[in-house]
Motif scaffolding. Structure first.
Motif, PDB file in Angstrom:
ATOM      1  N   LEU A 136      83.412  68.843  16.999  1.00  0.00           N
ATOM      2  CA  LEU A 136      82.332  69.096  16.052  1.00  0.00           C
ATOM      3  C   LEU A 136      81.949  70.573  16.102  1.00  0.00           C
ATOM      4  N   PRO A 137      81.142  71.047  15.162  1.00  0.00           N
ATOM      5  CA  PRO A 137      80.708  72.446  15.209  1.00  0.00           C
ATOM      6  C   PRO A 137      79.931  72.786  16.476  1.00  0.00           C
ATOM      7  N   HIS A 138      79.212  71.802  16.992  1.00  0.00           N
ATOM      8  CA  HIS A 138      78.366  72.008  18.180  1.00  0.00           C
ATOM      9  C   HIS A 138      78.113  70.627  18.763  1.00  0.00           C
ATOM     10  N   LYS A 139      77.324  70.554  19.804  1.00  0.00           N
ATOM     11  CA  LYS A 139      76.931  69.263  20.384  1.00  0.00           C
ATOM     12  C   LYS A 139      76.151  68.447  19.361  1.00  0.00           C
ATOM     13  N   LYS A 247      64.434  56.084   3.473  1.00  0.00           N
ATOM     14  CA  LYS A 247      64.606  54.629   3.536  1.00  0.00           C
ATOM     15  C   LYS A 247      64.431  54.128   4.965  1.00  0.00           C
ATOM     16  N   ILE A 248      63.747  52.993   5.116  1.00  0.00           N
ATOM     17  CA  ILE A 248      63.708  52.296   6.395  1.00  0.00           C
ATOM     18  C   ILE A 248      64.776  51.207   6.337  1.00  0.00           C
ATOM     19  N   PHE A 249      65.689  51.251   7.276  1.00  0.00           N
ATOM     20  CA  PHE A 249      66.845  50.352   7.254  1.00  0.00           C
ATOM     21  C   PHE A 249      66.509  49.048   7.975  1.00  0.00           C
ATOM     22  N   THR A 250      66.733  47.948   7.294  1.00  0.00           N
ATOM     23  CA  THR A 250      66.454  46.638   7.891  1.00  0.00           C
ATOM     24  C   THR A 250      67.734  45.967   8.393  1.00  0.00           C
ATOM     25  N   ASP A 251      68.876  46.551   8.074  1.00  0.00           N
ATOM     26  CA  ASP A 251      70.167  46.012   8.506  1.00  0.00           C
ATOM     27  C   ASP A 251      70.770  46.962   9.547  1.00  0.00           C
ATOM     28  N   LYS A 252      71.077  46.440  10.727  1.00  0.00           N
ATOM     29  CA  LYS A 252      71.581  47.284  11.813  1.00  0.00           C
ATOM     30  C   LYS A 252      72.893  47.960  11.442  1.00  0.00           C
ATOM     31  N   GLU A 253      73.789  47.238  10.796  1.00  0.00           N
ATOM     32  CA  GLU A 253      75.081  47.816  10.444  1.00  0.00           C
ATOM     33  C   GLU A 253      74.928  48.973   9.463  1.00  0.00           C
ATOM     34  N   GLU A 254      73.954  48.869   8.576  1.00  0.00           N
ATOM     35  CA  GLU A 254      73.711  49.961   7.638  1.00  0.00           C
ATOM     36  C   GLU A 254      73.206  51.194   8.387  1.00  0.00           C
ATOM     37  N   ALA A 255      72.349  50.972   9.385  1.00  0.00           N
ATOM     38  CA  ALA A 255      71.851  52.092  10.187  1.00  0.00           C
ATOM     39  C   ALA A 255      72.987  52.735  10.980  1.00  0.00           C
ATOM     40  N   LEU A 256      73.883  51.924  11.552  1.00  0.00           N
ATOM     41  CA  LEU A 256      75.017  52.450  12.291  1.00  0.00           C
ATOM     42  C   LEU A 256      75.959  53.230  11.374  1.00  0.00           C
ATOM     43  N   ALA A 257      76.096  52.762  10.142  1.00  0.00           N
ATOM     44  CA  ALA A 257      76.942  53.473   9.180  1.00  0.00           C
ATOM     45  C   ALA A 257      76.378  54.854   8.876  1.00  0.00           C
ATOM     46  N   VAL A 258      75.047  54.967   8.838  1.00  0.00           N
ATOM     47  CA  VAL A 258      74.419  56.278   8.603  1.00  0.00           C
ATOM     48  C   VAL A 258      74.744  57.227   9.750  1.00  0.00           C
ATOM     49  N   ILE A 259      74.739  56.729  10.987  1.00  0.00           N
ATOM     50  CA  ILE A 259      75.102  57.578  12.124  1.00  0.00           C
ATOM     51  C   ILE A 259      76.523  58.104  11.952  1.00  0.00           C
ATOM     52  N   GLU A 260      77.435  57.212  11.609  1.00  0.00           N
ATOM     53  CA  GLU A 260      78.828  57.638  11.441  1.00  0.00           C
ATOM     54  C   GLU A 260      78.967  58.644  10.312  1.00  0.00           C
ATOM     55  N   LYS A 261      78.278  58.416   9.221  1.00  0.00           N
ATOM     56  CA  LYS A 261      78.338  59.359   8.098  1.00  0.00           C
ATOM     57  C   LYS A 261      77.766  60.717   8.485  1.00  0.00           C
ATOM     58  N   ALA A 262      76.717  60.719   9.305  1.00  0.00           N
ATOM     59  CA  ALA A 262      76.124  61.984   9.746  1.00  0.00           C
ATOM     60  C   ALA A 262      77.111  62.774  10.607  1.00  0.00           C
ATOM     61  N   ILE A 263      77.821  62.094  11.503  1.00  0.00           N
ATOM     62  CA  ILE A 263      78.812  62.759  12.348  1.00  0.00           C
ATOM     63  C   ILE A 263      79.949  63.321  11.497  1.00  0.00           C
ATOM     64  N   LEU A 264      80.425  62.522  10.547  1.00  0.00           N
ATOM     65  CA  LEU A 264      81.520  62.967   9.675  1.00  0.00           C
ATOM     66  C   LEU A 264      81.087  64.134   8.791  1.00  0.00           C
ATOM     67  N   LEU A 265      79.862  64.053   8.271  1.00  0.00           N
ATOM     68  CA  LEU A 265      79.351  65.146   7.443  1.00  0.00           C
ATOM     69  C   LEU A 265      79.262  66.435   8.263  1.00  0.00           C
ATOM     70  N   PHE A 266      78.759  66.323   9.482  1.00  0.00           N
ATOM     71  CA  PHE A 266      78.623  67.487  10.351  1.00  0.00           C
ATOM     72  C   PHE A 266      79.992  68.092  10.643  1.00  0.00           C
ATOM     73  N   GLU A 274      77.181  76.161  14.651  1.00  0.00           N
ATOM     74  CA  GLU A 274      75.818  75.847  14.219  1.00  0.00           C
ATOM     75  C   GLU A 274      75.466  74.412  14.572  1.00  0.00           C
ATOM     76  N   ARG A 275      74.185  74.184  14.871  1.00  0.00           N
ATOM     77  CA  ARG A 275      73.690  72.828  15.117  1.00  0.00           C
ATOM     78  C   ARG A 275      73.488  72.109  13.797  1.00  0.00           C
ATOM     79  N   PHE A 276      73.354  70.791  13.873  1.00  0.00           N
ATOM     80  CA  PHE A 276      73.225  69.961  12.671  1.00  0.00           C
ATOM     81  C   PHE A 276      72.015  70.389  11.841  1.00  0.00           C
ATOM     82  N   GLU A 277      70.963  70.806  12.527  1.00  0.00           N
ATOM     83  CA  GLU A 277      69.746  71.252  11.825  1.00  0.00           C
ATOM     84  C   GLU A 277      70.055  72.407  10.880  1.00  0.00           C
ATOM     85  N   LYS A 278      70.906  73.341  11.313  1.00  0.00           N
ATOM     86  CA  LYS A 278      71.280  74.480  10.475  1.00  0.00           C
ATOM     87  C   LYS A 278      72.170  74.042   9.313  1.00  0.00           C
ATOM     88  N   THR A 279      73.028  73.071   9.566  1.00  0.00           N
ATOM     89  CA  THR A 279      73.869  72.539   8.488  1.00  0.00           C
ATOM     90  C   THR A 279      73.001  71.931   7.394  1.00  0.00           C
TER      91      THR A 279
END
Length: 317
Positions: A136-139, A247-266, A274-279
């Motif tokens: 990744l770009p950073h930790k 959005k407040i996520f009521t489905d755990k799998e949807e929340a986990l998918a957001v984590i994966e998308k955030a890592i891939l986007l970063f 750069e840290r994710f905040e700068k991205t």
């Protein structure tokens, strides 16, 4: 003063394995991953034995809920790893990649709204272990908090999850009591009786769920459990508070998918160093949120992971 014999190249190599140089010596602190700050009694005994057998007998705990055994000689690193492996323990937790997950004790805490140990363990296996070879770009730090008390400060991590319980208010059952028990139970002053009817200010309410079940006339008997996700927080030399997705996520799998998308986007859109905040700042929060709530990034997962990016990341600690 002691003469140092370990080359910078070797020091860098073992640091990637989770062995950090003890200043001014040829010894190292072995960083043991606890998954989410939870270890068994057998693992505790193993760590203590390893500290006496290979180190200087001292065990320290990091702010990321990992365990460090001090004073391990360079030539004992492999033996140390083999010794702790018998209890399923491994070293690591460094580099420009997903870092070990931090969790509060929400599973057993009276205020916990989600099973934080189970969720953080799943995140550990899917993203710390599953993405271990992904540069990744950073930790990239992840924290899981069981309620809005924010004991592990999820909003000061690159991505943070906070357990929620959104009040389900039935205004037809409200009697507008002068001394409203729901209003009295609300710790943040979001619930107030106005003109004979209870109102919950959504801008003030942090969905802690403390008001639920307090109405004597059953106007607030339950609430919807969910996950609030913050992105772009950081703590250190430069501090930034993360911002919550709308959005407040009521489905755990949807929340986990957001984590994966955030890592891939970063990985794809972050610039090396750069840290994710700068991205997020560079791309725009609304742009990033739209991508995290959509499916396009996951559709290109294999392409993003195969790209030769961030061969030298920005993390130095």
């Amino acid at each position: 003063m002691a003469t140092l014999t370990i080359s910078p190249e070797e020091e860098k190599r073992v640091k990637a394995l989770g062995f950090l140089s003890n200043k001014g010596t040829d010894n190292f602190s072995a960083r043991i991953i606890t998954v989410n700050g939870k270890v068994t009694a057998a693992q505790q005994r193993c760590i203590a034995e390893a500290a006496e057998k290979f180190g200087n007998g001292i065990v320290t705990y990091t702010t990321r809920l990992t365990v460090e055994v001090q004073g391990v000689p360079f030539d004992q690193i492999e033996a140390f790893q083999a010794f702790i492996a018998k209890e399923g323990l491994v070293t690591g937790g460094t580099g420009s990649k997903v870092r070990p997950v931090v969790s509060c004790k929400g599973t057993t805490c009276q205020y916990g709204l989600i099973d934080t140990f189970a969720l953080s363990e799943e995140i550990h296996h899917r993203f710390y272990e599953g993405y271990h070879e992904v540069r990744l770009p950073h930790k990239f730090k992840i924290a899981v908090g069981g309620c809005p008390n924010n004991c592990v400060k999820p909003d000061l991590n690159d991505l943070g999850i906070i357990g929620q319980r959104v009040p389900n208010f039935d205004e037809d059952e409200c009697n507008g009591c002068k001394k409203c028990s729901v209003e009295a139970a609300c710790p943040v002053g979001a619930a107030k009786v106005v003109d004979g009817l209870l109102e919950i200010d959504k801008d003030l309410c942090n969905n802690c769920g403390r008001c639920i079940g307090h109405c004597h006339f059953d106007a607030l008997e339950d609430g919807t459990y969910g996950y609030k996700i913050y992105i772009g927080g950081r703590w250190g030399k430069k501090v930034a508070r993360g911002r919550a997705l709308s959005k407040i996520f009521t489905d755990k799998e949807e929340a986990l998918a957001v984590i994966e998308k955030a890592i891939l986007l970063f990985r794809e859109q972050g610039q090396t160093g750069e840290r994710f905040e700068k991205t997020i700042e560079r791309l725009g929060f609304e742009n990033v949120e739209a991508q995290l709530l959509g499916d396009e990034i996951l559709a290109r997962k294999e392409e993003i992971l195969a790209a030769k990016l961030h061969l030298t990341g920005g993390a130095t600690c």
